[in-house]
Structures are given as structure tokens and as C-alpha cells.
Write an enzyme that holds these catalytic residues in place. Structure first.
Site, PDB file in Angstrom:
ATOM      1  N   LYS B  78     110.651  49.983 -24.026  1.00  9.94           N
ATOM      2  CA  LYS B  78     111.260  49.033 -25.402  1.00  9.94           C
ATOM      3  C   LYS B  78     111.371  49.769 -26.577  1.00  9.94           C
ATOM      4  O   LYS B  78     110.542  50.346 -26.914  1.00  9.94           O
ATOM      5  CB  LYS B  78     110.267  47.742 -25.259  1.00  9.94           C
ATOM      6  CG  LYS B  78     110.898  46.594 -25.978  1.00  9.94           C
ATOM      7  CD  LYS B  78     109.973  45.472 -25.848  1.00  9.94           C
ATOM      8  CE  LYS B  78     110.516  44.294 -26.535  1.00  9.94           C
ATOM      9  NZ  LYS B  78     109.888  43.157 -26.658  1.00  9.94           N
ATOM     10  N   SER B 158     112.122  38.598 -25.226  1.00  9.71           N
ATOM     11  CA  SER B 158     113.002  39.496 -26.001  1.00  9.71           C
ATOM     12  C   SER B 158     112.728  40.703 -25.231  1.00  9.71           C
ATOM     13  O   SER B 158     113.998  41.633 -25.510  1.00  9.71           O
ATOM     14  CB  SER B 158     111.979  39.733 -27.394  1.00  9.71           C
ATOM     15  OG  SER B 158     110.814  40.411 -27.068  1.00  9.71           O
ATOM     16  N   SER B 182     107.714  37.091 -24.146  1.00 15.88           N
ATOM     17  CA  SER B 182     108.629  38.038 -24.096  1.00 15.88           C
ATOM     18  C   SER B 182     108.672  39.121 -23.072  1.00 15.88           C
ATOM     19  O   SER B 182     109.392  39.752 -22.791  1.00 15.88           O
ATOM     20  CB  SER B 182     108.873  38.844 -25.617  1.00 15.88           C
ATOM     21  OG  SER B 182     109.494  38.003 -26.661  1.00 15.88           O
TER      22      SER B 182
END
Lengths: 505, 495
Positions: B78, B158, B182
Site C-alpha cells: 500500500k 482506503s 480500511s
């Protein structure tokens, strides 16, 4: 420990155009923790390094970087707290104080608002023999210092040096117990002295390692006592805070100016506005920095990157056990053990190194005499030549040896001064006894020889003898003559005694 | 035969160890899948050179017989994780061009274990969002579609890029982070497994901070076993993070016994929201039945402060974010606005942050600034802290009563269409987190597991919440659910 007892000093009174006023002063002193590494990073704290060379990723607030508490800095704060006879909070916590400035990379300063590590303590501020102000300490907390913004290197750009960013500070907050500019300076001086004894802050004000914010208000005589009795600040005037002063002289000047400014406002029928002010040493005046309305909203909240700081009583006890003797105790001991005056004890304990030097000289000798020599001869000379006990040409051992020669009657006080001069200059490092011998410094203590000299002087001056018999004070003349005749080597005490005896006084 | 990029971590590990495949081959398969998946916009920075170097090194280690579980496994990272020398922007323009000189602890541990980084994954800007639409790179796209409808769906947020990449077989696993859901919400939206471990299990060092007291890293994988394997490599004590727990890391995979007989599963009545879609109700009931069939005891429980969780979260998280994001000021790195005549430092801050932060980030910075302001602090931040303590106590109480795990839906709906929420009140978007934020507020481990499809063929997931530090037991419950559900659906390749 032997406690000395003190009387509180009289508060400073300033006469305004209409009436008399007193001052009420509280200080927030920022002391840089003596530590090789910063509060939350391993970066060095060395002063004067190349700009931005002592900066860890976390100091520069790089993304994702996290603070880790430096245990040594915590120990130093605890030590300082113990030195100020303060309570140590076994559980404290860090908060973020949020504001934007280029020399504050995180956009917040990690500090301790809600739960400081050190609680209430006190400092005895000496204001002269037998007189001292007891100043209560409200709290000490640890926090990060900011970096340095430099605005005068370029006409359009500002520069930032992050070397100081994240260096550990102790903020020492006093109660409003200080009653005059001199007391304020003496208070800072006493904190400095205690921390230097402890080794927790080097006290270097020039480098900014010790700075003070001063809160000043004025009140009418008698109002302060009402505040003390009730704890109600309503009896006191509105305060102004003068920020960031790093000189004892400026602190005094700023307070004096600020008090007079406030008096003028109030006597003119105006009101003092609570605000933050700066002292301009060039103009000798304070000016407004920001008003209460413009004051930052720091949005304090607990720092989520750090767990509450928990320390153990045993760890505190270990620190307490390792504490050196502090100035007040040392001073009391000097007065008690050596029989010296409080004034002399103050001088000798001002710096821990001086006190240690003195004690080495005084060990096994007459303390009063040692104090006289250290203060008057040695310190006098050191001061004159800009030297310290660390750089003194005459060591404690040499000075002690000299005092031994005096005590044995081998040399006179006058000779000792000459000997001191020799050791200071041409006979550096020499053994006092050998140097004295080499230069023929030998006091005559043989009473036979002295008696002969006395007889000779008396025989040669019959008229003076008659006068002295009528007026014994004139015996001194004979002593002088005898000393002169013996080339200054006769023991003055022995001469005195013999002259008095022979003249039948 | 399964394509190499479609393998699970466990399968690939076993094949690597047997010499049936090399890391280089796995890596090439993933790199080529990534190149063919531009339409998903999952990878925002590809690092094929790093991947090939690490794959070669991993193959050496495997040959030498020294191969930790993640050795040679291609993964995505990420964009919130700082990776040395590789753009790490938290999907924000304010960090444009930022390449850190350091590697986050979690990604470093993966490197040390021999994992192969394929590149950086899309996400909501600063991890603030539930749809991946706040990314400065544009949103990632869910590989799943509704029936024959071509409408692009959100992969969730997210960690949307991570979810999309794993679901589309662009990598074998990915790192995610979870502040309010998330990891779990995008996992549920894309039919994969995602676990947020106990707060303090993974180091936060080197992960761009959103809300420090809530942020946790975790793996997003194709199944529960992979989650156990990858979590083991990611977590552990880190002295560089003061909130990291100094606890040993157990063998999570070994905990997957499939035996949950006699365990007590709590079904919290407060999670039965008004207007909950029937499909979610049914999914939850089915999951409950599966656990019961496996020998667990089902217990109706109460977590009375649940309804205050979302408001408390949306006070605490923005408050911390407003402070954490203050460092993005244009002074030292990242974007700095061009200044006009007479502009000073205030203008520099204002213009830089106005240009660099997207709207959602700005909104949260403003909310956070507001709730911490003098006069509002007690009403908002302090109250939220108290609510948080009560929520934590709710969980402590049920765990003390013998509950082993709590079963809830992971999300209130299946993946929604990209752009569908554009006109909606921001609060509607925040409701995505309604089942997940309690777990962050209480610092507990939570895992999302796919257990079914909605009537349009989109994956739905359930959430299991475990006792602190008992991720192994939690994953074992998830493993039982996964096996019972037999979720095998895959998105049809359209990209």
C-alpha cells in the site's frame, strides 16, 4: 543537614506618580537537559554544529517517523525535581501542542500539559546573609525544543536550522512568589546553580540553554498578602508575559521597565491588557508580541504516539541516592563545620567546582584561614586574570602546603603572599616548602634572637620607651622596628609579646 | 491448471520449497498480470526491477534451504508504507515525488522474509475514504461487476488498491492498513480476506500516520491461511514504535485447526441496524449457523455503546489526523505552492495545503482542528475519548463472560458504484465503517472473510472480532467460516 534560617526579603516598592506599588512575578524557566542525545531521537545535541547536521528523520518530521523517549532525559528531569525538593509523578504523559512554524517540523511540540513528570517543589533564593525568598515550584515538565529560523541571510528567503529541534527541555514553572527584579534574577541564578550541581543543565544562557519567560503584574501594598491568604488572583493586577530572555541583566531590566509601564497605565486610569511581550535590550523596553485575542489556540491533546510515561519508585530512589550535596546543604555545612560567615560560604558554594577546590585546601586545616586564602587571594587573582579553578596555576595541594607552612610558623602571612606570587609566576608547580626555602623565606621564631633584637631597639630609643609607657598604643612602633631589624623574618606574634613584656605594659 | 499469479501464498510457498516453481516465475506472472490490468488502477508505482532482484535473491535462499514462509512470494505494498527509494505518497499530491530514505518496519520485515515487492498500491488519500475515490491517482476499480452491468464499482477503501490487486490476482498478497475499517471493508467488497490485528501487533514505524491511536497494518490475502502466514511475517515488537507490543509472535498458521467446538460466539444485538438489507441479514444468519454447525455455542450479546462508536470515531480520527498532517507544510519535502509577490509563510502554508490536500483530507483536518479547539475540546474530543473507553469496556465485559469471538457483518452493503456517492452527504460514506470502527476504537483484532454473494453476484463478507492478542484463535474461527461457506467465486476477467 544543618538548616540555616532566613528572613524573607522586603518586596521591591516602586513609587509611581501617585502612589506606591509592589511587584508580583512568576517565571517559566526553560532549561536544556544536559544529554548527548535528543528527547525523542538519537541525534546529537552538540552546540555549534554545521546547520542541519544533527537531525534524525523524526526530528525533521519525515512521514511515518515516530518518537521514542530518551530514558536519560527522563532521569535528568527526575534528578532536577528531586533537587528542587519536588514530588515526582510516577505516571506522567505527553501532549501535543499544535502550531505552525517552519522551525517546528512536526507542526506540534511534544510537551506535558496535563500530567507533568515533576510536581510541587521549592527553591530558597538567597538575597544576602540571613535573607532569602522561598519560591514555590508549581511543576516541571519535559518537552521538545524547536529549531532556529534565520531571517537575515537573504533578503527574500528564510532559513531553518533543525539542529536544536527535538532537544530536551525542562520547563520549570514557579508560583508568583517573586517580589522584585533582583529576586527574579537571583531565582534564575539559584536554579542554574542547583542544576549545575546536579549536572542536569549546563546553565549556559548565552547559548540559549537557559531561558526564562517572566510574568509580571503590579499590586498595591497589602494586596499580595490578601492573595496569599485567599489564593484569589483577583487581588493581583493583570499580568503580562515577557518571553524568552537569556540574560540575568535583561530579566531585571525588563521587569523594571514592565512594572513602570503597568504603573503608568493604571495611574492614568487605564487597564493593563493581558498579553505576551518581548524585551528589546537595545531600546530597554518591552513591546507587545501578541494580545490575548491573538494568542494561539494550541489544541493540546494527548500524544497518541507515546504511551503514558510510567517510572518506578525504586528507580527514583536510585536517582535520589546518587544525588550530590546541593548548594543549600553545602553552604550550611561550610558555616557549621568551618565556622565561616554565610557570606563566605555563599561565595565558596556558588560553583560546585569552587566548593570542591576549597574543601581540598581546607581538609585537615583551619577552615576559616583556608576560606580567606581561597576567596581573597586565589579567587581574587583568578577573577583578575579571567581564570577558573580548573585553570588555576596554583593548585589546591600547593595552597594547602602553603597554609601548613603558615600554621607551623615557618613563614609569616606576608611571606606567604610572596610565596603565592612565586608559585603563580616563576615557580609554577613547585613544592611550597622547597620554594620558600629556596627564596630564604624563614620566619625567626627563636625567642632568644628576637629578644636580643627587642633589647637592642629599646636600648637605642629611651625617649620612645618613656612615651610608650605613657601611651601603650605606641608599642606598635617598637614591633615595627624589630621586624625591620630582623628583615621581616621575626614572628610578629612573638615580637608583640616580647615588646609588651620588656616595656612592662 | 492455475496460473502462477492465481496461486495462494500457501500453495506457492509449498511449490517453491519443492522446486516446482521459482520466485522469478511467480514474479513474472504477477508483473505481466499487473501490466494487463491498467484498467484496475491498482498499482500506482510499479517496481519490476526491485521485484526481479528480490525474486532472484529469494530463489537463492530457497535453493540454500533457508526459506521463511514469505520467501519468494510476490506482494503489493500500500502506498501508505514508506519504501526506500520508491515513491511513497499516501496517494496525496502533497507528497508528490517523495521518496523516503527509509523502509517501514512492516515492509522491511517482508523484505527480510524474502517477499518480493511488485510495486505500490492505490488507496484513499492519507487512508481517508471508503471508496478509493479520494486518491490523487484516481480511484482503483473493483474487478467484480454486477451481473452483466459494466458499471465500475469501488473496491472499497482506503486499501482499495490492495483489495483490487489481490482479488484480480495481480499479486499473491498485499499489505493494507486499517484505521476504521480500511482493510476489512475493501476485503469484503472484493471477496478476499483481510485482518486488522490487535493495536500494537504491527509496528507503525514508517507508515504515514492517519490517526495514530487507531492505525494498524495487516495483510490482505486470497484466503485465511494466507492471512495467517503473511501476518506472521509483518508483525512483531519494534522498539522504534513506542506503541508496539513487546510480545512474542505465535505461529498463526498452526492455530488453523478447524476445531472450534465449545467456543462461544457472540452475536451483538446492537449491530442489527435499522434498514439493514435482507441480504446482509441472511448472510449474518448463515454465518451464525455455520459456526454453530461447527460446534460453537451461539450467544446473544449486548455491546450497548455501539451506537456512539461512529460519532466518536469521526471525532478522534480527524483530531489526530489534523495534528499528524500538520507536517505537510511545504517546508522540507513534498509539494510547495508557487508564491506570489509579498506572500509570506502564512500564504505558503495556505496555498501549499490547499493545493496539496484533496477535499476529504481538508474536511477531516478542519473537523479535527475544530474538535480540538479551545472551548470545544471537552464537548467533542474528551467526550469521544470517554465513549471510546466505554466501547472498550463493552468488549472487555463480553470477553470476560467467556465469549471467544464476535460475529458481525463486515459492511452494510456490497460494493457500490464509483461516483454513486459523489453527491451524497459525507456522513453516508462514513456509514460504511459502522461495523468496523468499534474494533479500532477498542484496539481489537478483526477479520473480514467472504462468505457469500448478493443477488447481483457481488461478494459479501462477515467480520469476526477476537480477543486482544489472540489473532491465531480469531483466524481459526475465520478459517472454519471460510471452509463452511465454501466461497470460491472469482470475478470474471473484463480488464
Amino acid at each position: 543537614m544543618l538548616d540555616l534560617t532566613y528572613e524573607a526579603p522586603k518586596p521591591k516598592v516602586i513609587s509611581g506618580a501617585k502612589e506606591d506599588w509592589e511587584l508580583v512575578i512568576g517565571l517559566e524557566v526553560h532549561a536544556q537537559v544536559a544529554s548527548n542525545a535528543k528527547l525523542f531521537s538519537g541525534a546529537s545535541t552538540t552546540f555549534g554544529a554545521e546547520p542541519n547536521s544533527n537531525v534524525a528523520f523524526v526530528d525533521a518530521a519525515m512521514p511515518g517517523m515516530l518518537p521514542v523517549i530518551n530514558e536519560y532525559c527522563v532521569a535528568q528531569a527526575v534528578k532536577t525535581g528531586l533537587g528542587l525538593k519536588a514530588g515526582i509523578n510516577l505516571r506522567s504523559a505527553f501532549d501535543r501542542k499544535n502550531y505552525f512554524y517552519p522551525d517546528l517540523p512536526q507542526g506540534y511540540q511534544i510537551s506535558q500539559l496535563y500530567h507533568p513528570i515533576v510536581g510541587e517543589g521549592e527553591v530558597i533564593v538567597d538575597m544576602g546573609p540571613g535573607i532569602a525568598r522561598r519560591v514555590r515550584i508549581e511543576r516541571i515538565h519535559i518537552e521538545q525544543d524547536a529549531g532556529k529560523s534565520i531571517h537575515d541571510l537573504d533578503p527574500t528567503m528564510s532559513f531553518v536550522d533543525l539542529n536544536r529541534t527535538g532537544v530536551a527541555l525542562m520547563e520549570i514553572v514557579s508560583r508568583p512568589d517573586i517580589r522584585g527584579p533582583e529576586e527574579a534574577a537571583a531565582y534564575v541564578g539559584k536554579l542554574r546553580q542547583i542544576m549545575r550541581y546536579l549536572g542536569t543543565c549546563d546553565g549556559n544562557m548565552q547559548n540559549g540553554n537557559l531561558r526564562a519567560d517572566v510574568n509580571v503584574s503590579i499590586c498595591r501594598p497589602g494586596d499580595y498578602e490578601k492573595y496569599q491568604a485567599t489564593g484569589d488572583f483577583g487581588h493581583l493586577g493583570t499580568r503580562c508575559e515577557i518571553k524568552n530572555m537569556n540574560s540575568m541583566r535583561f530579566i531585571q531590566q525588563a521587569i523594571e521597565y514592565e512594572a513602570r509601564r503597568q504603573i503608568a497605565i493604571v495611574e492614568d486610569g487605564g487597564k493593563v491588557v493581558q498579553e505576551t511581550r518581548l524585551y528589546d535590550p537595545d531600546k530597554g523596553e518591552t513591546r507587545s508580541m501578541r494580545s490575548k485575542e491573538e494568542a494561539h489556540d494550541y489544541r493540546y491533546f494527548p500524544c497518541p504516539d507515546l504511551l503514558p510515561l510510567e517510572i518506578e519508585q525504586a528507580w527514583v530512589d536510585d536517582i535520589a541516592a546518587s544525588m550530590p550535596e546541593l548548594p543549600d546543604a553545602k553552604k550550611a555545612r561550610f558555616v557549621g563545620d568551618y565556622g565561616m560567615t554565610e557570606y563566605d560560604a555563599n561565595v565558596l558554594t556558588a560553583e560546585v567546582e569552587n566548593a570542591a577546590f576549597f574543601e581540598e585546601v581546607a581538609k585537615g586545616r583551619d577552615g576559616k584561614q583556608a576560606a580567606n586564602w581561597v576567596i581573597n587571594e586565589l579567587f581574587g587573582r583568578l577573577n583578575k586574570e579571567g581564570l577558573t579553578v580548573e585553570t588555576t596555576p596554583v593548585s589546591a595541594a600547593q595552597l594547602g602546603g602553603m597554609l601548613d607552612l603558615i600554621a607551623k610558623g615557618d613563614i609569616s602571612g606576608k611571606m606567604a603572599k610572596d610565596l603565592f606570587e612565586l608559585l603563580w609566576t616563576t615557580e609554577k608547580g613547585g613544592d611550597p616548602a622547597e620554594v620558600a626555602a629556596k627564596h630564604g623565606m624563614k620566619q625567626v621564631t627563636d625567642t632568644g634572637a628576637i629578644e636580643a633584637a627587642v633589647d637592642e631597639v629599646i636600648a637605642a630609643n629611651p625617649a620612645q620607651v618613656e612615651k610608650a609607657k605613657a601611651n601603650p598604643k605606641l608599642a606598635g612602633w617598637f614591633v615595627g622596628q624589630v621586624l625591620k631589624a630582623t628583615g621581616g623574618k621575626a614572628n610578629p606574634a612573638a615580637v608583640n609579646e616580647l615588646v609588651a613584656k620588656k616595656l612592662g605594659l | 491448471m492455475t496460473k502462477l499469479n492465481e496461486l495462494t501464498i500457501a500453495a506457492a510457498r509449498d511449490m517453491l520449497r519443492k522446486g516446482e516453481v521459482t520466485s522469478a516465475e511467480l514474479t513474472e506472472a504477477c508483473l505481466s498480470a499487473i501490466d494487463g490490468a491498467g484498467a484496475l488502477n491498482a498499482f500506482v508505482h510499479k517496481t519490476p526491477e526491485i521485484a526481479r532482484d528480490r525474486a532472484a535473491a529469494a530463489d537463492q535462499r530457497i535453493k540454500a534451504g533457508e526459506a521463511p514462509a514469505m520467501c519468494g512470494i510476490p506482494v503489493g505494498i500500500k502506498d501508505l508504507f514508506c519504501t526506500r527509494g520508491v515513491p511513497s505518497q499516501a496517494a496525496s499530491n502533497i507528497l508528490k515525488g517523495f521518496k523516503p530514505e527509509y523502509e517501514s518496519t512492516v515492509s522491511q520485515q517482508l523484505v527480510d522474509a524474502g517477499a518480493v515487492m511488485l510495486g505500490k498500491l492505490n488507496m484513499d488519500e492519507f487512508a481517508m475514504g471508503s471508496s478509493n475515490e479520494t486518491s490523487c491517482y484516481g480511484n482503483a476499480v473493483n474487478p467484480w461487476r454486477r451481473g452483466n452491468d459494466d458499471a465500475a464499482l469501488t473496491p472499497g477503501g482506503s486499501s482499495g488498491g490492495s483489495a483490487s490487486a489481490v482479488a484480480a490476482d495481480l499479486c499473491l498478497g498485499a499489505t493494507g492498513t486499517d484505521t476504521g475499517g480500511s482493510i476489512r471493508q475493501p476485503a469484503a467488497f472484493t471477496g478476499i480476506t483481510g485482518i486488522k490485528p490487535t493495536y500494537g501487533r504491527c509496528s507503525r514505524w514508517g507508515i504515514v500516520a492517519f490517526a495514530s491511536s487507531l492505525d494498524q497494518a495487516g495483510p490482505m490475502t486470497k484466503d485465511v491461511r494466507d492471512a495467517a502466514i503473511m501476518l506472521g511475517a509483518m508483525c512483531g515488537h519494534d522498539p522504534k514504535d513506542s506503541t508496539s507490543a513487546d510480545l512474542p509472535v505465535p505461529d498463526f498458521e498452526a492455530a488453523l485447526t478447524g476445531d472450534i467446538r465449545g467456543k462461544k460466539i457472540g452475536i451483538p444485538r446492537e449491530y442489527r441496524m435499522d434498514g439493514m438489507p435482507d441480504e446482509i441479514e441472511k448472510l449474518w444468519a448463515d454465518g451464525t449457523a455455520m459456526l454453530k454447525d461447527a460446534g460453537a455455542e451461539i450467544v446473544d450479546i449486548s455491546l450497548p455503546h455501539t451506537k456512539y462508536a461512529l460519532p466518536a470515531y469521526y471525532v478522534v480520527a480527524p483530531a489526530e489526523a489534523s495534528s499528524n498532517l500538520a507536517r505537510y507544510d511545504g517546508v522540507r519535502y513534498g509539494h510547495r505552492a508557487k508564491l506570489g509577490q509579498g506572500d509570506g509563510i502564512t500564504e505558503m502554508y495556505e496555498k501549499t495545503r490547499a493545493e496539496g490536500f484533496g477535499h476529504e483530507v481538508q474536511r477531516r483536518v478542519m473537523i479535527g482542528t475544530y474538535v480540538l479547539s479551545a472551548g470545544f475540546y471537552d464537548a467533542y474530543y474528551n467526550r469521544a475519548r470517554k465513549v471510546r473507553a466505554l466501547i472498550k469496556r463493552d468488549f472487555e465485559t463480553v470477553f470476560a463472560d467467556g465469549i471467544d469471538a464476535i460475529l458481525t457483518p463486515a459492511t452494510p452493503s456490497a460494493a457500490f458504484g464509483l461516483g454513486e456517492m459523489a453527491e451524497a452527504d459525507p456522513i453516508a460514506m462514513y456509514l460504511n465503517d459502522v461495523f468496523t470502527v468499534t474494533v479500532n476504537l477498542a484496539g481489537l483484532p478483526g477479520v473480514a472473510v467472504p462468505t457469500g454473494l448478493d443477488r447481483q453476484g457481488l461478494p459479501l463478507g462477515l467480520q469476526l472480532i477476537g480477543r486482544p492478542w489472540e489473532e491465531g484463535a480469531l483466524l481459526n474461527h475465520a478459517y472454519v467460516l471460510e471452509r463452511a461457506a465454501g466461497f470460491v467465486a472469482r470475478p470474471a476477467k473484463w480488464w
